[in-house]
Every structure is written in structure tokens, then in C-alpha cells.
Design a protein around this motif. Structure first.
Motif, mmCIF file in Angstrom:
data_model
loop_
_atom_site.group_PDB
_atom_site.id
_atom_site.type_symbol
_atom_site.label_atom_id
_atom_site.label_comp_id
_atom_site.label_asym_id
_atom_site.label_seq_id
_atom_site.Cartn_x
_atom_site.Cartn_y
_atom_site.Cartn_z
ATOM 1 N N GLY A 67 0.816 -1.350 0.035
ATOM 2 C CA GLY A 67 -0.111 0.050 0.223
ATOM 3 C C GLY A 67 0.673 1.103 0.039
ATOM 4 N N ASP A 91 -4.687 0.816 -1.993
ATOM 5 C CA ASP A 91 -5.132 -0.248 -1.163
ATOM 6 C C ASP A 91 -4.613 -1.342 -2.210
ATOM 7 N N THR A 93 -5.051 -4.559 -1.996
ATOM 8 C CA THR A 93 -6.024 -6.022 -2.117
ATOM 9 C C THR A 93 -6.948 -5.744 -3.360
ATOM 10 N N ASN A 139 -9.524 0.880 -5.952
ATOM 11 C CA ASN A 139 -8.323 0.641 -4.808
ATOM 12 C C ASN A 139 -7.769 1.978 -4.353
ATOM 13 N N PHE A 163 -0.740 1.844 7.003
ATOM 14 C CA PHE A 163 -0.989 0.492 6.423
ATOM 15 C C PHE A 163 -1.121 -0.733 7.321
ATOM 16 N N PHE A 166 -4.579 -0.485 9.102
ATOM 17 C CA PHE A 166 -5.688 -1.055 8.140
ATOM 18 C C PHE A 166 -5.864 -2.386 8.278
ATOM 19 N N ARG A 316 -12.437 -0.932 2.010
ATOM 20 C CA ARG A 316 -12.370 0.293 1.869
ATOM 21 C C ARG A 316 -13.011 1.248 3.022
ATOM 22 N N VAL A 319 -10.604 1.281 5.541
ATOM 23 C CA VAL A 319 -9.697 2.477 5.708
ATOM 24 C C VAL A 319 -10.330 3.806 5.871
#
Length: 372
Positions: A67, A91, A93, A139, A163, A166, A316, A319
Motif C-alpha cells: 500500500g 489499497d 488488495t 483501490n 498500513f 488498516f 475500503r 480505511v
């Protein structure tokens, strides 16, 4: 005028170090954004991924990385809510748009589904150890630059150290659904991610109990978090003594147990000790790398409606919620909070990897700043 090439750290072999190369800046395609990477977090285990000790099945060659805090450089034609120069968190992922079973970490891990390799070899190959990279539009999470940067004074490197928070918040927000006043036990609690879990749960108003065997590290953790609702119990390895210590510390039972056992552990390390204190309807969230879930009676789980679930990464919404905790002053980050942030330029990526391996920990983070 924007150059046509950019500098990237390229991994071509698991037996050779990263090399710095000049590569073309990618062009945006539908569903993508080109980001200018300002700061990317380096996890303590990164060297073990890049030298093949940890088999993350990376397609080579690639520019690795996780990230990052970045600015939007260019957007695909279907972008509707982002604009060039927006400050964002990328992000890594990535979930397949046609099959939610396929999940990977762009530039870091192709996941467990066979289709993950095809997806990673194609559009979402390169990570963030480069100046520019192409990422999925979905993302990119916009950062409140006015509040976090201009008012609170955080720079990109400090924001990149969120990071681990998160990752730690995903289990607490999305699976455990932690609420203020609930008792949350985290163990082992002194790692880079588990320490962040203690902090996040404390910021949410939970009654947090951190477990571990190193009394010095635990007490330092509690002291640095600095909240009356965060405490610790030192585990001795003697089951009877530990059970008694936990009963004294948590007389009213446990709502959530968040396990962060290190990779290779035979079972969640403290689950058997905490199991007898789990309330009816409690949640056990597995976030570490234990090889089995033994340690908790299935009969007890059934009778007491205990839910056990694993959690990988975060969504998200999580986040945004973590950013909100920082914006509201409930979660303190950066050097003013006592956090050490070691910054390295992309040219010094090998030093950054060594530093992360040797010094990376909770509240001690390593960041590479490719374009900053």
C-alpha cells in the motif's frame, strides 16, 4: 512536461537483489488510474518475500511493493469521482471484478486461487516500489488532505505508516464488530500488526487486554498507548497460572479474542487460555499465521454460540474509518506520537529492506519515498 519513463525497483530473480531500472510510465486504461507514488510502507518480512524464503508466488520480473500514499497522475475514461493530483491511499488488495473468490495483493502476493496468477501477470502486476504504477480505480481511497496534511501536519510518509493499522482494523471492524465497552483480548500483542490492533481497539473505546510473554514489551506497549482502557496480562506458559491470572484480570468475560499468532505456530497461542472466558456469542477472529485452530472445544463453541472466523486484510470502509480516527484525534500517528518513521529514497531501497528487517516493529516503521 511529464517524462515517458520512470525509475522502478525490479525483482527479476529470488536469488538476486532488486535492481533500479528505467521503465515506461504506464498509460491509463478503462477501470484504472496511474498513480505517482509518494510513500510506501515496507513490512519487516519484505526481504523474505523478495528472496523467496516466503513463497508468495510472485510472477517475475515485477516491481514489488504494498500500500502507498500517492497522487493521481492520470485516469481511465470511466473515472467519475477522482481527479488528477488528488491525494489517495492505494489499497493493494485487488478482488477480481468477475469472481470475488479471486483476491491478490498487487505487487506482493498472488493469493490462493489459481486465477490469481493470471490476474497478477496481467493488469495488476507491479507494486509501489516505483515512481508511477497502474492500479484499479476502486483501490484508490481519497485522503482528506486539508485535515490530515494541512491542519494536522502529517506528511505522506507518516500517512503510509497507517498500513498496519488498516490490516489490524479489518478484523476488529468487519468481523468482530467491536463496540465501545466490550472486552477485547489481543494476543500475542506486541507485533507490528497486533500492537496496532491494541491501539485501534483502544481508540474505539473497548476494554482492551493485551497478552504476551515478554513483560517488558507488554508494559511498554500499554505505556505508549497511554489509555486507561488498555491493560495487559503477562502469560507464563503455565496453563493453571495463566488461567488464574486471566480470571482475575477479566472477571466478566471476553467479547472478542483477536489472535495474531506468528506464522508457523502449531495453534493460536493463547486461545486455549482465553477459551474458558469467552462469553456466549463471543467472536474469535484469526488474523495470524497459526497452522490449526485447535485449542477451543467445539462443544463449547456450539453451546455458547461462539463464532470463529479468519480475516484477510480489510475493505475500503475500514480505511476511511481509520482515517477518521486520526482526523478526530482518537488515533495518534507520526513522529509527534512517539513513532519512529525511517524514510528512504528509492535509490536506497536495499538499506530500507535491511532496516525494516532489523528495526521494523509496532511504532517503528520503514517507508520508501519514490517520488517525494
Amino acid at each position: 512536461m511529464t517524462p515517458s519513463t520512470n525509475k522502478a525497483a525490479i525483482l527479476s530473480s529470488f536469488t538476486s537483489p532488486l535492481t533500479l531500472e528505467s521503465v515506461p510510465i504506464p498509460s491509463p486504461t478503462p477501470g484504472s488510474a496511474i498513480i505517482k507514488v509518494l510513500a510506501t510502507y515496507i513490512p519487516p518480512y519484505a526481504k523474505n518475500v523478495y528472496n523467496g524464503t516466503f513463497n508468495f508466488n510472485l510472477p517475475l520480473p515485477l516491481s514489488p511493493g504494498l500500500g502507498a500514499i500517492a497522487r493521481i497522475h492520470a485516469l481511465g475514461p470511466d473515472a467519475t469521482s477522482l481527479s488528477p493530483n488528488d491525494l489517495i491511499f492505494f489499497d493493494p488488495t485487488v478482488t477480481s471484478r468477475t469472481d470475488p473468490q479471486v483476491v491478490l495483493l498487487q505487487g506482493h502476493f498472488e493469493g490462493l486461487h489459481p486465477a490469481g496468477r493470471a490476474l497478477m501477470e496481467g493488469a495488476w502486476r507491479h507494486g509501489t516500489l516505483c515512481e508511477y504504477t497502474r492500479v484499479p480505480l476502486e483501490n484508490c481511497v481519497r485522503v482528506d488532505e486539508g485535515r490530515l496534511v494541512r491542519e494536522l501536519g502529517h506528511d505522506a510518509a507518516e500517512l503510509a505508516t497507517l498500513f498496519p493499522y488498516f490490516v489490524a482494523a479489518g478484523p476488529l471492524f468487519e468481523v468482530a464488530e467491536v463496540k465501545a465497552g466490550q472486552t477485547v483480548v489481543v494476543g500475542p500483542a506486541t507485533g507490528a500488526y497486533s500492537g496496532a490492533a491494541v491501539e485501534v481497539a483502544g481508540a474505539m473505546g473497548a476494554d482492551v487486554v493485551a497478552l504476551g510473554r515478554n513483560e517488558g514489551k507488554l508494559k511498554k506497549l500499554v505505556e505508549r498507548v497511554g489509555r486507561k482502557n488498555v491493560r495487559c496480562v503477562v502469560m507464563s506458559g503455565d496453563d493453571d497460572k495463566d488461567a488464574e491470572a486471566l480470571r482475575r484480570a477479566i472477571p466478566n468475560g471476553v467479547d472478542v479474542y483477536n489472535d495474531w499468532s506468528p506464522g508457523g505456530s502449531d495453534a493460536p497461542i493463547f486461545l486455549k487460555n482465553v477459551g474458558g472466558l469467552l462469553k456466549r456469542g463471543a467472536r474469535v477472529v484469526l488474523s495470524g499465521g497459526a497452522m490449526s485452530t485447535s485449542g477451543l472445544s467445539h462443544a463449547i463453541m456450539v453451546v455458547n454460540d461462539i463464532r470463529m472466523e479468519g480475516k484477510f486484510m480489510y475493505n475500503r470502509t475500514t480505511v476511511k474509518r481509520v482515517f477518521d480516527l486520526v482526523s478526530l484525534g482518537l488515533l495518534e500517528i507520526g513522529e509527534r506520537s512517539g513513532t519512529t518513521v525511517r524514510r528512504y529514497k528509492l535509490d536506497d531501497v536495499h538499506q530500507a529492506l535491511d532496516s525494516a528487517e532489523q528495526l521494523g516493529a509496532w511504532k517503528s516503521y520503514v517507508v520508501v519515498t519514490p517520488s517525494n
